[in-house]
Design an enzyme around this catalytic site. Structure first.
Site, PDB file in Angstrom:
ATOM      1  N   GLN B 262      36.315 -24.109 -15.786  1.00  0.00           N
ATOM      2  CA  GLN B 262      37.166 -23.962 -14.602  1.00  0.00           C
ATOM      3  C   GLN B 262      37.503 -25.322 -14.009  1.00  0.00           C
ATOM      4  OE1 GLN B 262      38.736 -21.109 -13.552  1.00  0.00           O
ATOM      5  NE2 GLN B 262      37.829 -20.616 -15.531  1.00  0.00           N
ATOM      6  N   HIS B 265      40.570 -27.402 -15.004  1.00  0.00           N
ATOM      7  CA  HIS B 265      41.929 -26.978 -14.636  1.00  0.00           C
ATOM      8  C   HIS B 265      42.541 -27.896 -13.594  1.00  0.00           C
ATOM      9  CE1 HIS B 265      42.975 -23.291 -16.649  1.00  0.00           C
ATOM     10  NE2 HIS B 265      41.792 -22.770 -16.417  1.00  0.00           N
ATOM     11  N   GLU B 330      37.403 -15.180  -8.301  1.00  0.00           N
ATOM     12  CA  GLU B 330      38.448 -14.878  -9.288  1.00  0.00           C
ATOM     13  C   GLU B 330      37.799 -14.475 -10.624  1.00  0.00           C
ATOM     14  OE1 GLU B 330      40.540 -18.327 -10.558  1.00  0.00           O
ATOM     15  OE2 GLU B 330      42.253 -17.217 -11.354  1.00  0.00           O
ATOM     16  N   HIS B 331      36.894 -15.320 -11.131  1.00  0.00           N
ATOM     17  CA  HIS B 331      36.155 -15.030 -12.366  1.00  0.00           C
ATOM     18  C   HIS B 331      34.678 -14.920 -12.047  1.00  0.00           C
ATOM     19  CE1 HIS B 331      39.623 -17.643 -13.669  1.00  0.00           C
ATOM     20  NE2 HIS B 331      39.802 -16.642 -14.496  1.00  0.00           N
ATOM     21  N   ASP B 364      40.808 -15.811 -20.716  1.00  0.00           N
ATOM     22  CA  ASP B 364      42.018 -16.597 -20.447  1.00  0.00           C
ATOM     23  C   ASP B 364      43.082 -16.387 -21.514  1.00  0.00           C
ATOM     24  OD1 ASP B 364      41.034 -17.719 -18.162  1.00  0.00           O
ATOM     25  OD2 ASP B 364      40.310 -19.550 -19.131  1.00  0.00           O
ATOM     26  N   HIS B 423      65.399  14.949  14.520  1.00  0.00           N
ATOM     27  CA  HIS B 423      64.429  15.326  13.484  1.00  0.00           C
ATOM     28  C   HIS B 423      64.111  16.822  13.605  1.00  0.00           C
ATOM     29  CE1 HIS B 423      63.705  11.002  13.172  1.00  0.00           C
ATOM     30  NE2 HIS B 423      62.893  11.194  12.146  1.00  0.00           N
TER      31      HIS B 423
END
Lengths: 433, 433
Positions: B262, B265, B330-331, B364, B423
């Protein structure tokens, strides 16, 4: 009254004029933005103290502690017990019907195993805590409580926090009764951007939620837009719309009243009739003129009809479908002989009301489906509020040792192609040589 | 390198420190906002002319007509044909696996009839046209094409338009090959806010889409935020994160490399280890120190580890679950003995990687689930990108004459309670007396 715009698909500028009529952009007001930003900032930093101050100021209250702004369960129960029998029954029937419909939207976790033992799947969980904004004053609709609370509860959200402003201390007993029937967990007498801030950030008294839903004025909508990301939000709705497609064989008074039922919401509401029958189009126009003077909300209806309505003449019902898909209306009535066949050709609409007997109004209250629907042509890419808005998904991956080898080799090729060598090595460690 | 932050749940300020470490707000830059607003405005008004001008300027191109900026199918096919065998196979296997997984997400229309003949249901349709943004330059990932294109195609979106900037005319053949394998319909050599504007509003050459998905830089993200409402968008992602929960029995080198995968990145990426085993925690720290000098993207990894990573010591694995649910990563890797039991207790995570053999990296690229996942704790209320993001729902209501009577009476009580008499009358017309 001003004439309703008449359009005809045979005119060369038809599509351009239609698109012009549909155009809607909410006004972004610098003053509102600045005010809301300050309110959010102060409530985030100062918590209850700021919340109390804003509530006393904007809603003309004189609370001295946050505890006074929580509406206790006993008061909700008393509101329900005090309802006239017909209103209580209407609420109860509607709650039951909404629950039955929404239960079908509930999604379940799933998984499968591949030949080498690798497991893949998707785990579904409900949100932990949801905030429900309910407007006070004239737009205090009990149906709004039902439509927002029930999908959250059906999804399994353990804690539902409602906020409703009580300007001058005034509360709507129907709203409190609806909250009680929907098993809302806590109710606070809060409104405006300060209520949104309290839900998004939490204060000493108001618990922080994961998502905020429900309609509100421009301050509420602006605040929801600003806290999006910190919490989830539902859509920010534009004015209400109805598109009636009619073959000319429905009572024109019925169709006129259906158009009124949207127009009475809001001066910006957009009622449109599409028909291949020119005589019928004029008959509806005559019904509109005859019935309008009788209407309680005549002034609002008249403005909506004059500014944003249209009577559209099409060549045939096929072309009516084309026009409907272009408009992607919030509410679509198919007042025709074979509405099911026509519905199958509709690609974009929030809700489809099929057949001459289906008034849009039943969908607003009690048919079962949700009345929170995509407006301003967003039905091209969005959906009614539903149980799925209160559930979320987590992907599941469990590699067997064999799977780790097969998948690791592929991942390694990708990762090295992308220049991400830590990715590659992390996968390669798990490859059996 | 800078020491990695160490946290311990027994410290009195643990939760506060953890929340501080997780805090992430994307910087809103006045200059970017102004630039993007102008680009959107000009492309909307001037179409292809503005698009050409911006593309020539920002990507240092010298195109004289938009036709030169469409990448023809033959070029995609040539890129695929020119790939080395291992890369082609990796792409093909991944496409097949992604299709198989995503096919299970596809939702189908449903309806049911009540005793009185009233029909209720939900009609599912795919979006008509979707735009896929793919970054150029160093972040040009073929896996990103797969992950965004495949769910759209599985949903049944008839037309998928890809934009990818080609600065100085440079294209990534892997990206073009991926587009060909995913049956992307048209590809334009466009990027930045101008590409987003073209997709949102349409130009003479670029067709207007209904939703825009895919990652991009701050200009792209800002543009997507601004066109939201006119079109749908996917989430706007923050930096990537991984949380590894480990019982101490996995090879510390494996865990260190998972954290690196990670960290490499982005300098803002957030890798966190949670373990009840203090010795293991130090073993992972030692692996990090030993392996780091070997890494190609060492400088990025080092910054990420120094600024945003953490090694968290917990009392036991139960507390690890509590920490994981607070972080909503996230992961999430569950590197423990019984990962399935632990996964069942996870309430918030984008993707859960279960067991010691499941490197996050396989997710991924090729395991099957999507790699577009909620970041910055938004897994509390949102989901991985999926087929459901390219489908939408329309509610269906068809009242029988009997149903119109029953429901009309209830709707009338509600509508009169809410002061909406049009209505009420619209529903009452359909009541059989």
């Amino acid at each position: 009254m001003a004439e309703i715009t008449r359009l005809d698909t045979t005119a060369v500028d038809f599509w351009e004029r239609l698109e012009g009529l549909l155009a809607w952009e909410s006004v972004s007001d610098e003053r509102v933005t600045t005010t809301v930003r300050e309110i959010l900032h102060r409530v985030r930093r100062e918590g209850d103290a700021a919340l109390l101050e804003y509530t006393n100021r904007f809603d003309r209250m004189s609370a001295t502690a946050m505890a006074e702004l929580e509406i206790p369960r006993a008061r909700l129960q008393a509101a329900l017990a005090g309802l006239p029998a017909d209103q209580r029954e209407a609420l109860e029937v509607s709650v039951a019907r909404l629950k039955a419909y929404h239960a079908r939207q509930k999604q379940e976790s799933w998984s499968y195993r591949e030949a080498d033992g690798t497991l893949l799947g998707q785990q579904i969980t409900a949100l932990d805590r949801v905030g429900l904004y309910v407007p006070g004053g004239k737009a205090a609709y009990p149906s709004s409580v039902l439509m927002n609370a029930i999908p959250a509860k059906v999804a399994g959200v353990p804690e539902l926090i409602m906020v409703v402003p009580t300007p001058d201390g005034e509360v709507n007993p129907l709203v409190l009764a609806a909250a009680e029937l929907c098993e809302v967990d806590r109710v606070f007498a809060l409104g405006g951007a300060q209520a949104v801030a309290a839900l998004a950030y939490g204060t000493e008294t108001v618990p922080r939620v994961d998502k905020i839903v429900g309609p509100g004025n421009i301050y509420v909508a602006t605040a929801k837009g600003m806290v999006y990301g910190t919490v989830g939000i539902d859509m920010i709705a534009g004015p209400s719309e109805i598109l009636v497609v009619c073959d000319g064989k429905t009572d024109p008074d019925w169709v006129a009243m259906d158009l009124f039922s949207q127009a009475e919401h809001d001066e910006d509401a957009q009622p449109i009739l599409v028909t291949p029958d020119g005589e019928f189009l004029e008959a509806v126009a005559a019904s509109v003129a005859r019935l309008l003077p009788e209407m309680e909300r005549k002034a609002i209806i008249e403005k909506s009809l004059g500014a944003r309505a249209a009577l559209v003449k099409v060549r045939d019902l096929d072309e009516a479908v084309t026009v409907a898909n272009f408009i992607a209306p919030e509410h679509l009535e198919l007042s025709v002989d074979d509405p099911e066949a026509m519905a199958g050709r509709i690609r974009h609409a929030g809700a489809i009301f099929m057949g001459r007997y289906t008034a849009e109004a039943v969908g607003d209250y009690c048919a079962g489906p949700n009345h929170v629907l995509p407006t301003s042509r967003t039905a091209r890419f969005s959906s009614p509020l539903g149980v799925y808005d209160f559930q979320k998904r987590s992907s599941l991956i469990m590699c067997s040792p064999e799977g780790a080898t097969t998948l690791g080799r592929i991942a390694s090729v990708f990762a090295r192609g992308e220049g991400l060598t830590a990715h590659a090595r992390s996968a390669e460690y798990r490859i059996k040589s």
